[in-house]
Design an enzyme around this catalytic site. Structure first.
Site, PDB file in Angstrom:
ATOM      1  CB  CYS A   1      20.442  41.749  37.975  1.00 29.79           C
ATOM      2  SG  CYS A   1      19.143  43.040  37.236  1.00 29.79           S
TER       3      CYS A   1
ATOM      4  CB  CYS B   1      17.129  40.882  37.262  1.00 32.03           C
ATOM      5  SG  CYS B   1      18.011  41.682  35.750  1.00 32.03           S
TER       6      CYS B   1
END
Length: 121
Positions: free
Chosen positions: A33, A30
């Site tokens: 993230c 991600c």
């Protein structure tokens, strides 16, 4: 304080053993993230009175499912074992600091009273 990495084996202990825990649900694939992680880690250094923890949803999907995490990064502040909010998406350092301040000011008195009464029964 260093960010703790939580999984099925230590999640419950971390939540039950600390009054204020902020959990970042993330995954290594991600991109938001990965860009948010340094911000989260820097906040943990500033707010040493709070436990900052990360849950890799690929390694601990049962925790993510329990908390109904559908998008990441997802940050959940937990005060006295109760989730008081949730933020989805990347945050700037300022946005995270403002959220931490709001979460810290959240009045958990009624929540605590409710659970104490439940335990007394």
């Amino acid at each position: 304080m260093a960010v703790q990495h939580l999984n099925k084996g230590n999640f419950k202990q971390a939540i039950e053993g600390n009054a204020f825990v902020i959990v970042d649900f993330w995954a290594p694939w991600c991109e938001p993230c990965m860009s948010f992680s340094p911000t989260f880690e820097a906040a943990s250094d500033v707010h040493s009175e709070i436990v900052f923890a990360m849950v890799n949803i690929d390694e601990s999907p049962e925790i993510a499912q329990y908390f109904n995490v559908k998008q990441i990064p997802a940050v959940m502040p937990i005060r006295n074992q109760v989730v008081v909010d949730a933020q989805v998406g990347d945050m700037t350092a300022r946005e995270l600091d403002e959220a931490i301040a709001a979460w810290g000011e959240f009045d958990v008195t009624e929540i605590d009273r409710y659970f104490k009464e439940k335990q007394a029964v």
